[in-house]
Design a protein around this motif. Sequence first.
Motif, PDB file in Angstrom:
ATOM      1  N   ILE A 109      37.125  42.954  33.975  1.00 57.27           N
ATOM      2  CA  ILE A 109      35.960  42.351  34.613  1.00 57.27           C
ATOM      3  C   ILE A 109      35.164  41.565  33.567  1.00 57.27           C
ATOM      4  N   LEU A 110      34.550  40.468  34.003  1.00 62.73           N
ATOM      5  CA  LEU A 110      33.751  39.659  33.099  1.00 62.73           C
ATOM      6  C   LEU A 110      32.586  40.475  32.541  1.00 62.73           C
ATOM      7  N   THR A 111      32.182  40.140  31.308  1.00 61.91           N
ATOM      8  CA  THR A 111      31.175  40.943  30.609  1.00 61.91           C
ATOM      9  C   THR A 111      29.749  40.551  30.958  1.00 61.91           C
ATOM     10  N   GLY A 112      29.518  39.276  31.286  1.00 63.29           N
ATOM     11  CA  GLY A 112      28.164  38.811  31.550  1.00 63.29           C
ATOM     12  C   GLY A 112      27.574  38.037  30.393  1.00 63.29           C
ATOM     13  N   SER A 113      28.153  38.143  29.186  1.00 62.92           N
ATOM     14  CA  SER A 113      27.711  37.392  28.023  1.00 62.92           C
ATOM     15  C   SER A 113      28.578  36.149  27.865  1.00 62.92           C
ATOM     16  N   ASP A 159      30.567  36.108  24.475  1.00 66.34           N
ATOM     17  CA  ASP A 159      31.695  37.051  24.466  1.00 66.34           C
ATOM     18  C   ASP A 159      32.850  36.539  25.330  1.00 66.34           C
ATOM     19  N   GLN A 160      32.519  35.975  26.477  1.00 59.84           N
ATOM     20  CA  GLN A 160      33.554  35.498  27.376  1.00 59.84           C
ATOM     21  C   GLN A 160      34.303  34.318  26.794  1.00 59.84           C
ATOM     22  N   ILE A 161      33.593  33.389  26.172  1.00 53.83           N
ATOM     23  CA  ILE A 161      34.251  32.242  25.554  1.00 53.83           C
ATOM     24  C   ILE A 161      35.111  32.675  24.378  1.00 53.83           C
ATOM     25  N   ASN A 162      34.623  33.628  23.570  1.00 56.83           N
ATOM     26  CA  ASN A 162      35.417  34.110  22.436  1.00 56.83           C
ATOM     27  C   ASN A 162      36.699  34.787  22.900  1.00 56.83           C
ATOM     28  N   LYS A 163      36.595  35.557  23.978  1.00 55.18           N
ATOM     29  CA  LYS A 163      37.791  36.229  24.490  1.00 55.18           C
ATOM     30  C   LYS A 163      38.801  35.205  25.022  1.00 55.18           C
ATOM     31  N   ARG A 167      42.835  30.146  37.799  1.00 56.68           N
ATOM     32  CA  ARG A 167      42.101  28.949  38.201  1.00 56.68           C
ATOM     33  C   ARG A 167      41.957  27.957  37.050  1.00 56.68           C
ATOM     34  N   LEU A 168      41.699  28.463  35.851  1.00 60.81           N
ATOM     35  CA  LEU A 168      41.511  27.585  34.701  1.00 60.81           C
ATOM     36  C   LEU A 168      42.776  26.791  34.402  1.00 60.81           C
ATOM     37  N   LEU A 169      43.928  27.448  34.438  1.00 61.36           N
ATOM     38  CA  LEU A 169      45.194  26.790  34.116  1.00 61.36           C
ATOM     39  C   LEU A 169      45.750  25.999  35.284  1.00 61.36           C
ATOM     40  N   SER A 170      45.055  26.020  36.418  1.00 58.85           N
ATOM     41  CA  SER A 170      45.442  25.195  37.569  1.00 58.85           C
ATOM     42  C   SER A 170      44.638  23.905  37.649  1.00 58.85           C
ATOM     43  N   GLY A 171      43.766  23.676  36.666  1.00 63.20           N
ATOM     44  CA  GLY A 171      43.002  22.430  36.643  1.00 63.20           C
ATOM     45  C   GLY A 171      41.590  22.552  37.156  1.00 63.20           C
ATOM     46  N   ASN A 172      41.080  23.776  37.328  1.00 62.02           N
ATOM     47  CA  ASN A 172      39.704  23.965  37.788  1.00 62.02           C
ATOM     48  C   ASN A 172      38.765  24.138  36.596  1.00 62.02           C
ATOM     49  N   ALA A 173      37.515  23.798  36.815  1.00 61.18           N
ATOM     50  CA  ALA A 173      36.474  24.066  35.826  1.00 61.18           C
ATOM     51  C   ALA A 173      35.805  25.399  36.178  1.00 61.18           C
ATOM     52  N   ILE A 174      35.367  26.126  35.151  1.00 57.93           N
ATOM     53  CA  ILE A 174      34.767  27.446  35.337  1.00 57.93           C
ATOM     54  C   ILE A 174      33.313  27.385  34.878  1.00 57.93           C
ATOM     55  N   LEU A 175      32.419  27.898  35.699  1.00 55.57           N
ATOM     56  CA  LEU A 175      30.995  27.938  35.379  1.00 55.57           C
ATOM     57  C   LEU A 175      30.571  29.377  35.151  1.00 55.57           C
ATOM     58  N   PHE A 176      29.960  29.637  33.976  1.00 59.28           N
ATOM     59  CA  PHE A 176      29.384  30.939  33.657  1.00 59.28           C
ATOM     60  C   PHE A 176      27.866  30.814  33.602  1.00 59.28           C
ATOM     61  N   ARG A 197      28.032  38.895  35.744  1.00 56.60           N
ATOM     62  CA  ARG A 197      29.335  39.502  35.506  1.00 56.60           C
ATOM     63  C   ARG A 197      30.394  38.907  36.441  1.00 56.60           C
ATOM     64  N   LYS A 198      30.201  37.671  36.784  1.00 55.68           N
ATOM     65  CA  LYS A 198      31.167  36.926  37.596  1.00 55.68           C
ATOM     66  C   LYS A 198      30.999  35.451  37.275  1.00 55.68           C
ATOM     67  N   GLY A 199      31.942  34.650  37.717  1.00 54.90           N
ATOM     68  CA  GLY A 199      31.902  33.221  37.462  1.00 54.90           C
ATOM     69  C   GLY A 199      32.165  32.431  38.732  1.00 54.90           C
ATOM     70  N   LEU A 200      32.139  31.105  38.590  1.00 55.86           N
ATOM     71  CA  LEU A 200      32.360  30.213  39.726  1.00 55.86           C
ATOM     72  C   LEU A 200      33.387  29.170  39.309  1.00 55.86           C
ATOM     73  N   TRP A 201      34.519  29.103  40.039  1.00 58.14           N
ATOM     74  CA  TRP A 201      35.496  28.056  39.761  1.00 58.14           C
ATOM     75  C   TRP A 201      35.239  26.869  40.679  1.00 58.14           C
ATOM     76  N   ILE A 202      35.384  25.673  40.117  1.00 60.21           N
ATOM     77  CA  ILE A 202      35.126  24.431  40.855  1.00 60.21           C
ATOM     78  C   ILE A 202      36.365  23.554  40.739  1.00 60.21           C
ATOM     79  N   ASP A 203      36.850  23.068  41.854  1.00 56.09           N
ATOM     80  CA  ASP A 203      38.070  22.253  41.875  1.00 56.09           C
ATOM     81  C   ASP A 203      37.759  20.833  41.411  1.00 56.09           C
TER      82      ASP A 203
END
Length: 514
Positions: free
Chosen positions: A14-18, A21-25, A112-121, A126-132
């Motif tokens: 599960i996403l950490t919320g930071s 931390d999420q970008i480093n991982k 989603r990231l490797l399918s060409g979507n952008a991810i918003l944190f 502790r969750k994100g939003l994918w945008i096509d």
Amino acid sequence: MPKKYIGKQQKGAILTGSISDQINKIQKDLGKSDDFIYKKLQCLQLWSAAVIYIDGLVDPHLLQNSLLQSLLHKTDAAHFEPTSDRLEYLQLNILTTTHSNVFCSYDELYERLLSGNAILFLEGERKGLWIDVAGLKERSIGEPQSHMVVRGPMEGFSENIRTNIALLRKRIQDPRLWLETQKIGKVTHTSIAIVYIKEIVNEEVLAELRERLDRIDIDAILEGEYIEELIQDKTRTPFPTVFNSERPDTIAAGLLEGRVAIIVDGTPFVLLIPALFVQFLQAPDDYYQRADISSLIRMLRYLAFFIALLAPALYIALSTFHVEMLPTNLIINLAAQREGVPFPAFFEALMMELTYEILREAGVRIPKTIGQAVSIVGTLVIGQAAVAAGIISAAMVIIVSITAISSYVIPENGLSRAVRILRFCFMFLASSFGVFGIWLGLMAILLHLTTLKSFGVDYMSPFGPYVASDMKDSIFRMPWKRMYTRPIYSEADEGNDRIRLRRRYNLFSGRRKP
């Protein structure tokens, strides 16, 4: 490994919320790849946020105009209620893109990231939003390369699964055209789409296909042939039991007959099941011209099929064992031609066929700039130099030429390859037993074909079992006024004669069990 269906919540970390931390991982998991891009910003000038994406998989104009400008737009904090979900608020009120959704696991993030979507944190979420915003450059729709068009639509499938689905929906504008999408391949996660027409498709065939796809456990699916080999009924056969085509009109016609299409992302060849033997000798052009002309051309294909299969074997048998069956003048001419040839007819035919197969394989891979020169050299070697040197006879050149030309008359490459393989078997039988050996080979192939099934449907239908209602589109093509029923393996309404026919012949009794 169970497949991942689009839109289904995935289990995992599960996403950490930071944001940091999420970008480093993500950087660590991707090996600090240079195409991983992230941009930190103040979302609506209210919250700390970050947008990540893979360079080259997104459309830069869509990313800038539809996503970043919307997020950087200044808004009044009073419009946002503290009890509201911030990501849901952005999705419904701020973003102008049509496809987006919330997720909370790293598994779906990478999908989603490797399918060409952008991810918003957002910081603290502790969750994100994918945008096509996918925008990978792809080949435009063009004319089919392997299935040439004489008359009919000039469009062919491309390597993009969404484009291929749209081409089918363009031709079948019916809400009963249903679509099931899943991912196969533990490493590649290749998108697979199952397309069928509800109320026309046979549910038993569809259930069998789902079961076989669920049993696939493989790292990579790079082309449709991977799926074709993994789901076919029997592997020890030269005959194809799964049909493929890069023409949308061919696949659409199959769907209307009750078949199921399998679209694999990354290839322009779409699979179609179940497949029958007669289907591989049919061409889309048969249905774009008059029935009498189509029937004559189709009969010519059947004749070319037997010529490509048996011509060298018959020459070997007649010239070796059954000379008395030939006219006297022909016997004298053949004897004069073979007087200086040091090899028996079998080795002569074997050398010629192997030489032709080598030239054929080289012609597929040779650069186009020198292809014509190599073709001329090959023709001179086979046609003139070999005859002049006394290695082969002129009659053998004629036989191999007719055989080669006849093999190109077969519309589908899978059946043509099977004929090329079996041709050598018949040559060996003819050199050993003469015409009797050819007859034994034909009986063996006929018995083999009658045992084949394609997803429970008899491969030789409508010949065996004989189905009179389906003979209208087998050797002959009847006029459209008489082609008003679908094949018996398709779904039908209660009370229809096709239901009784299907129960009578029990076409699905031989379905492979897991």
